[in-house]
Write a protein that holds these residues in place. Sequence first.
Motif, PDB file in Angstrom:
ATOM      1  N   ARG A 283     -18.297  -9.328   5.333  1.00 23.96           N
ATOM      2  CA  ARG A 283     -17.294  -8.561   4.604  1.00 23.96           C
ATOM      3  C   ARG A 283     -16.264  -9.511   4.007  1.00 23.96           C
ATOM      4  N   ILE A 284     -15.897  -9.164   2.784  1.00 21.88           N
ATOM      5  CA  ILE A 284     -14.872  -9.919   2.058  1.00 21.88           C
ATOM      6  C   ILE A 284     -13.563  -9.162   2.226  1.00 21.88           C
ATOM      7  N   VAL A 285     -12.550  -9.837   2.716  1.00 23.98           N
ATOM      8  CA  VAL A 285     -11.239  -9.214   2.894  1.00 23.98           C
ATOM      9  C   VAL A 285     -10.360  -9.591   1.701  1.00 23.98           C
ATOM     10  N   ILE A 286      -9.911  -8.576   0.946  1.00 30.66           N
ATOM     11  CA  ILE A 286      -9.092  -8.794  -0.239  1.00 30.66           C
ATOM     12  C   ILE A 286      -7.624  -8.575   0.096  1.00 30.66           C
ATOM     13  N   LYS A 287      -6.789  -9.492  -0.339  1.00 34.12           N
ATOM     14  CA  LYS A 287      -5.343  -9.389  -0.119  1.00 34.12           C
ATOM     15  C   LYS A 287      -4.622  -9.957  -1.331  1.00 34.12           C
ATOM     16  N   ASN A 288      -3.682  -9.181  -1.870  1.00 35.76           N
ATOM     17  CA  ASN A 288      -2.888  -9.617  -3.025  1.00 35.76           C
ATOM     18  C   ASN A 288      -3.764 -10.075  -4.194  1.00 35.76           C
ATOM     19  N   GLY A 289      -4.876  -9.381  -4.405  1.00 37.72           N
ATOM     20  CA  GLY A 289      -5.745  -9.683  -5.541  1.00 37.72           C
ATOM     21  C   GLY A 289      -6.709 -10.827  -5.332  1.00 37.72           C
ATOM     22  N   GLY A 290      -6.657 -11.486  -4.174  1.00 38.61           N
ATOM     23  CA  GLY A 290      -7.530 -12.625  -3.925  1.00 38.61           C
ATOM     24  C   GLY A 290      -8.417 -12.420  -2.714  1.00 38.61           C
ATOM     25  N   ILE A 291      -9.433 -13.238  -2.597  1.00 48.66           N
ATOM     26  CA  ILE A 291     -10.300 -13.204  -1.420  1.00 48.66           C
ATOM     27  C   ILE A 291      -9.576 -13.944  -0.298  1.00 48.66           C
ATOM     28  N   HIS A 292      -9.140 -13.171   0.706  1.00 49.95           N
ATOM     29  CA  HIS A 292      -8.326 -13.720   1.793  1.00 49.95           C
ATOM     30  C   HIS A 292      -9.201 -14.306   2.901  1.00 49.95           C
ATOM     31  N   LYS A 293     -10.291 -13.598   3.240  1.00 49.70           N
ATOM     32  CA  LYS A 293     -11.197 -14.054   4.285  1.00 49.70           C
ATOM     33  C   LYS A 293     -12.615 -13.613   3.961  1.00 49.70           C
ATOM     34  N   ILE A 294     -13.574 -14.344   4.513  1.00 47.42           N
ATOM     35  CA  ILE A 294     -14.981 -13.935   4.481  1.00 47.42           C
ATOM     36  C   ILE A 294     -15.449 -13.935   5.937  1.00 47.42           C
ATOM     37  N   ILE A 295     -15.810 -12.760   6.444  1.00 47.36           N
ATOM     38  CA  ILE A 295     -16.131 -12.616   7.867  1.00 47.36           C
ATOM     39  C   ILE A 295     -17.582 -12.160   8.030  1.00 47.36           C
ATOM     40  N   GLU A 296     -18.325 -12.869   8.853  1.00 45.14           N
ATOM     41  CA  GLU A 296     -19.687 -12.459   9.173  1.00 45.14           C
ATOM     42  C   GLU A 296     -19.622 -11.432  10.301  1.00 45.14           C
ATOM     43  N   THR A 297     -20.343 -10.326  10.138  1.00 43.84           N
ATOM     44  CA  THR A 297     -20.330  -9.270  11.142  1.00 43.84           C
ATOM     45  C   THR A 297     -20.865  -9.804  12.467  1.00 43.84           C
ATOM     46  N   THR A 298     -20.097  -9.646  13.536  1.00 50.07           N
ATOM     47  CA  THR A 298     -20.450 -10.224  14.829  1.00 50.07           C
ATOM     48  C   THR A 298     -21.381  -9.306  15.615  1.00 50.07           C
ATOM     49  N   ALA A 299     -21.974  -9.865  16.663  1.00 53.44           N
ATOM     50  CA  ALA A 299     -22.852  -9.083  17.541  1.00 53.44           C
ATOM     51  C   ALA A 299     -22.059  -7.972  18.226  1.00 53.44           C
ATOM     52  N   ASP A 300     -20.828  -8.265  18.632  1.00 54.06           N
ATOM     53  CA  ASP A 300     -19.990  -7.239  19.262  1.00 54.06           C
ATOM     54  C   ASP A 300     -19.701  -6.100  18.294  1.00 54.06           C
ATOM     55  N   GLU A 301     -19.454  -6.442  17.035  1.00 56.05           N
ATOM     56  CA  GLU A 301     -19.191  -5.407  16.041  1.00 56.05           C
ATOM     57  C   GLU A 301     -20.419  -4.541  15.806  1.00 56.05           C
ATOM     58  N   LYS A 302     -21.603  -5.141  15.849  1.00 52.48           N
ATOM     59  CA  LYS A 302     -22.832  -4.368  15.686  1.00 52.48           C
ATOM     60  C   LYS A 302     -23.002  -3.389  16.853  1.00 52.48           C
ATOM     61  N   LYS A 303     -22.593  -3.812  18.070  1.00 58.32           N
ATOM     62  CA  LYS A 303     -22.652  -2.908  19.220  1.00 58.32           C
ATOM     63  C   LYS A 303     -21.663  -1.762  19.036  1.00 58.32           C
ATOM     64  N   MET A 304     -20.480  -2.097  18.524  1.00 57.88           N
ATOM     65  CA  MET A 304     -19.484  -1.058  18.264  1.00 57.88           C
ATOM     66  C   MET A 304     -19.973  -0.094  17.194  1.00 57.88           C
ATOM     67  N   LEU A 305     -20.700  -0.614  16.211  1.00 52.20           N
ATOM     68  CA  LEU A 305     -21.232   0.222  15.141  1.00 52.20           C
ATOM     69  C   LEU A 305     -22.135   1.319  15.699  1.00 52.20           C
ATOM     70  N   VAL A 306     -22.929   0.977  16.713  1.00 52.34           N
ATOM     71  CA  VAL A 306     -23.814   1.971  17.326  1.00 52.34           C
ATOM     72  C   VAL A 306     -22.996   3.133  17.881  1.00 52.34           C
ATOM     73  N   GLU A 307     -21.882   2.816  18.528  1.00 56.45           N
ATOM     74  CA  GLU A 307     -21.028   3.867  19.088  1.00 56.45           C
ATOM     75  C   GLU A 307     -20.337   4.654  17.979  1.00 56.45           C
ATOM     76  N   PHE A 308     -19.885   3.951  16.939  1.00 55.15           N
ATOM     77  CA  PHE A 308     -19.259   4.636  15.816  1.00 55.15           C
ATOM     78  C   PHE A 308     -20.227   5.613  15.152  1.00 55.15           C
TER      79      PHE A 308
END
Length: 330
Positions: A283-308
Amino acid sequence: MEQLTIGELIKRYPFVTSYFEQNKLVVAGFEEGTFSEYLAHFSEEELEDQAIDKEKLTADLYLFIEQMAAFLNIEEDEGVSSLTILPGTDKSGQAENFVELKVNTSEIIAIVGPTGSGKSRLLADIEWAAKRDTPTKRAILVNEKEPDAKWRYSTNNKLVAQLSQNMNFIMDLTVQEFLEMHAQSRLVENPEEIVARIIEEANKLAGEQFRLDTPVTGLSGGQSRALMIADTAILSKSPIVLIDEIENAGIDRTKALALLVAEDKIVLMATHDPLLALMADKRIVIKNGGIHKIIETTADEKKMLVEFEKMDQIMQTARHALRAGEVLKV
């Protein structure tokens, strides 16, 4: 091209059949041979009676193919296997803090950030194949090279297909007529098969089924978006799909993304939906019109996704029950 059989020519360049018809050349039964071999079957008497000039017909055929391919922008190329975003600046003129972001075929990238942060501007840079000539000063590479001008200026060979929340038809056509018209414009060999597949996939995405004889103006918002996602995945030649906030589109989001990825598309989606964000590879995090961060989805987040997703399924079930006039019970 001279080594291609007539059958191969027709498969690769469907419009070539019009050349045969215009010159009254009946090629049925000769599909396994080359055009030269087809012309060789004429006797001297037939050549004279029909005023057939073999050399001219051959030269004209290849010129016809070359000109039509150029006009339709279907000349063969290596295709699109990757998209690379090179950094520019944010609204304050500060340089974006990354070296490059490369996205490969069948990858999904989410674009997240507050309303007005610049998510749509990033999508626009990609659609325009920016060359440091947009407000963000970003650059876009295709297959790690500066994109060909055809991606920017051609109406038939667009780099991206855009899908948004607002998709309203104004044409007085049925779903079948609309899909057949699109299939024919793409010169597909088997339009009936393609149309059947698109409607099948669209109905898997839509909350309520619809038929081929349904007027497109009679489709609900969710049905319209389901139809266009299936149409884009299966029929569009655009290798990149840009999705702008379809979380409230009334479609099965998981199936929609799976369909697009299965058709070897590069998918980038601007979203406020945590489920969609976590379904992405990055995921690309946009802030103030610019690309602020680029984050790779983590294994923990994938586990949370199942619950979501379980929680989302409960909400979807309640939504369908309420729409059907049912009373919810504890």
